[in-house]
Design a protein around this motif. Structure first.
Motif, PDB file in Angstrom:
ATOM      1  N   SER A 114       0.881  -1.163   0.000  1.00  0.00           N
ATOM      2  CA  SER A 114       0.000   0.000   0.000  1.00  0.00           C
ATOM      3  C   SER A 114       0.915   1.207   0.000  1.00  0.00           C
ATOM      4  O   SER A 114       1.496   1.558   1.030  1.00  0.00           O
ATOM      5  N   VAL A 115       1.102   1.824  -1.160  1.00  0.00           N
ATOM      6  CA  VAL A 115       2.107   2.882  -1.303  1.00  0.00           C
ATOM      7  C   VAL A 115       1.504   4.119  -1.948  1.00  0.00           C
ATOM      8  O   VAL A 115       0.507   4.048  -2.661  1.00  0.00           O
ATOM      9  N   GLU A 116       2.141   5.251  -1.684  1.00  0.00           N
ATOM     10  CA  GLU A 116       1.738   6.523  -2.268  1.00  0.00           C
ATOM     11  C   GLU A 116       2.931   7.142  -2.998  1.00  0.00           C
ATOM     12  O   GLU A 116       4.075   7.004  -2.575  1.00  0.00           O
ATOM     13  N   PRO A 117       2.674   7.856  -4.116  1.00  0.00           N
ATOM     14  CA  PRO A 117       3.754   8.506  -4.872  1.00  0.00           C
ATOM     15  C   PRO A 117       4.421   9.608  -4.034  1.00  0.00           C
ATOM     16  O   PRO A 117       3.807  10.169  -3.124  1.00  0.00           O
ATOM     17  N   SER A 118       5.697   9.921  -4.364  1.00  0.00           N
ATOM     18  CA  SER A 118       6.389   9.318  -5.497  1.00  0.00           C
ATOM     19  C   SER A 118       6.727   7.864  -5.200  1.00  0.00           C
ATOM     20  O   SER A 118       7.134   7.539  -4.091  1.00  0.00           O
ATOM     21  N   CYS A 119       6.597   7.014  -6.215  1.00  0.00           N
ATOM     22  CA  CYS A 119       6.818   5.596  -5.993  1.00  0.00           C
ATOM     23  C   CYS A 119       7.237   4.950  -7.310  1.00  0.00           C
ATOM     24  O   CYS A 119       7.010   5.488  -8.394  1.00  0.00           O
ATOM     25  N   ASP A 132       5.605   6.410 -10.604  1.00  0.00           N
ATOM     26  CA  ASP A 132       4.649   7.178  -9.797  1.00  0.00           C
ATOM     27  C   ASP A 132       3.219   6.688  -9.934  1.00  0.00           C
ATOM     28  O   ASP A 132       2.264   7.481  -9.846  1.00  0.00           O
ATOM     29  N   ASP A 133       3.054   5.378 -10.123  1.00  0.00           N
ATOM     30  CA  ASP A 133       1.717   4.788 -10.220  1.00  0.00           C
ATOM     31  C   ASP A 133       1.657   3.573  -9.295  1.00  0.00           C
ATOM     32  O   ASP A 133       2.271   2.544  -9.576  1.00  0.00           O
ATOM     33  N   PRO A 134       0.930   3.645  -8.169  1.00  0.00           N
ATOM     34  CA  PRO A 134       0.847   2.515  -7.244  1.00  0.00           C
ATOM     35  C   PRO A 134       0.339   1.229  -7.885  1.00  0.00           C
ATOM     36  O   PRO A 134       0.613   0.128  -7.391  1.00  0.00           O
ATOM     37  N   ARG A 135      -0.380   1.343  -9.020  1.00  0.00           N
ATOM     38  CA  ARG A 135      -0.865   0.134  -9.691  1.00  0.00           C
ATOM     39  C   ARG A 135       0.281  -0.722 -10.215  1.00  0.00           C
ATOM     40  O   ARG A 135       0.123  -1.941 -10.402  1.00  0.00           O
ATOM     41  N   ALA A 136       1.445  -0.111 -10.441  1.00  0.00           N
ATOM     42  CA  ALA A 136       2.605  -0.861 -10.932  1.00  0.00           C
ATOM     43  C   ALA A 136       3.053  -1.935  -9.953  1.00  0.00           C
ATOM     44  O   ALA A 136       3.679  -2.928 -10.347  1.00  0.00           O
ATOM     45  N   ARG A 142       7.064  -7.249 -11.263  1.00  0.00           N
ATOM     46  CA  ARG A 142       7.547  -6.623 -10.040  1.00  0.00           C
ATOM     47  C   ARG A 142       8.564  -7.485  -9.305  1.00  0.00           C
ATOM     48  O   ARG A 142       9.393  -6.973  -8.556  1.00  0.00           O
ATOM     49  N   ASP A 143       8.526  -8.791  -9.559  1.00  0.00           N
ATOM     50  CA  ASP A 143       9.481  -9.706  -8.922  1.00  0.00           C
ATOM     51  C   ASP A 143      10.928  -9.374  -9.292  1.00  0.00           C
ATOM     52  O   ASP A 143      11.858  -9.745  -8.567  1.00  0.00           O
TER      53      ASP A 143
END
Length: 306
Positions: A114-119, A132-136, A142-143
């Motif tokens: 559960s993250v918020e940008p910048s990310c 900068d998109d938490p959906r990524a 992602r692995d």
């Protein structure tokens, strides 16, 4: 803090290796950061050949590691393995036997986020799934992340619980390379980074900086030096006395028994920055191929039996 524990017999060769001022100086320099032999030679004012011999002796007793640095040909980088050495001089037959279960989790193998940008997530050669998109953080790929950053939120890792049935955990340790997250990088950028184990809040550490400007030893060449480059290796552990951060007791209310490790099918490690933290400065988490340390999140689970 990484500790090498030796019994009386095991300590003899290590003590021989340490009985030399040049080798002790090498270990002190490697406590600052990894070095190659040329750098050690220059800083010690010793011939290359003399330095190489002393490095080899420390390798032989497993106090340091030497690895080829990716992207720099055959250059070898030396890294210190331990922060302290403990020698037990008690008779071996009276000491309890300690066993350690070790698991090195790649940083992209988180189970929840559960993250918020910048990310973002960064691989060996490019960003993964955009920026900068938490959906990524939920996409395939992602692995492969070697660097993960976000402003607030958390990542949760679920380690396999390999504690033998019927045995009790004596101590659990985690280590990871982390730092703050600023635009590009900023040395004066505090961030309160919190760790939870099995749902229990263990400790909050205030990272002083988002380190950049000087390339991390493992950071790929395509990643610009005006971005985050490396972090600090932090250590968290819990035993019967409480929770420790880098060997300093910070929470005596949470003990190894309160984590109930034997009762759970996995061991949860969560790391992040709270929205209401005093210093909301984000987090960078480094993997095996970014930063200064060739590791992900390392768990050590210790058990003792007669």
């Amino acid at each position: 803090m990484r500790t090498l524990e030796l019994n009386f017999e095991e300590s003899i060769e290590v003590c021989k290796a340490l009985a030399n001022k040049h080798r002790m100086a090498i270990l002190r320099l490697l406590s600052e950061r990894p070095h190659n032999v040329n750098e050690l030679s220059e800083r010690l004012g010793l011939p290359f050949s003399t330095t190489a011999v002393n490095v080899k002796k420390l390798e032989d007793v497993d106090l340091i590691t030497t690895e080829l640095l990716p992207g720099r040909g055959t250059q070898k980088i030396n890294t210190k393995k331990y922060d302290q050495i403990i020698i037990d001089i008690a008779p071996q037959e009276t000491k309890e036997i300690e066993e350690t279960i070790i698991y090195d989790m790649p940083i992209g193998h988180f189970s929840d986020s559960s993250v918020e940008p910048s990310c973002g997530l960064v691989g060996e050669s490019d960003y993964i799934n955009g920026h900068d998109d938490p959906r990524a953080f939920y996409e395939v790929g992602r692995d492969e992340a070697q660097l993960i950053f976000f402003k607030t939120g958390y990542l949760e890792y679920r380690f396999p619980n390999r504690l033998p049935r019927g045995e009790k955990a004596d101590q659990i340790k985690f280590s990871a390379e982390v730092c703050s997250e600023a635009p590009l990088f900023k040395l004066d950028w505090p961030s309160d980074i919190t760790v939870w184990i099995n749902g229990h809040e263990i400790a909050t550490w205030t990272s002083p900086s988002d380190f950049g400007g000087e390339r991390g030893f493992l950071t790929p060449k395509w990643w610009m030096t005006n971005h985050t480059q490396y972090g600090l290796l932090k250590n968290w552990r819990v035993n019967k006395d409480g929770c420790y951060l880098d060997d300093k007791l910070v929470n005596s209310n949470c003990t190894i028994d309160s984590l109930k490790i034997a009762d759970n099918p996995y061991i949860s490690f969560k790391i992040g920055v709270k929205e209401d933290a005093v210093n909301v400065g984000g987090i960078n988490l480094f993997g095996h191929k970014f930063g200064n340390y060739r590791q992900g999140i390392v768990m050590r689970l210790l058990t003792e039996h007669k």
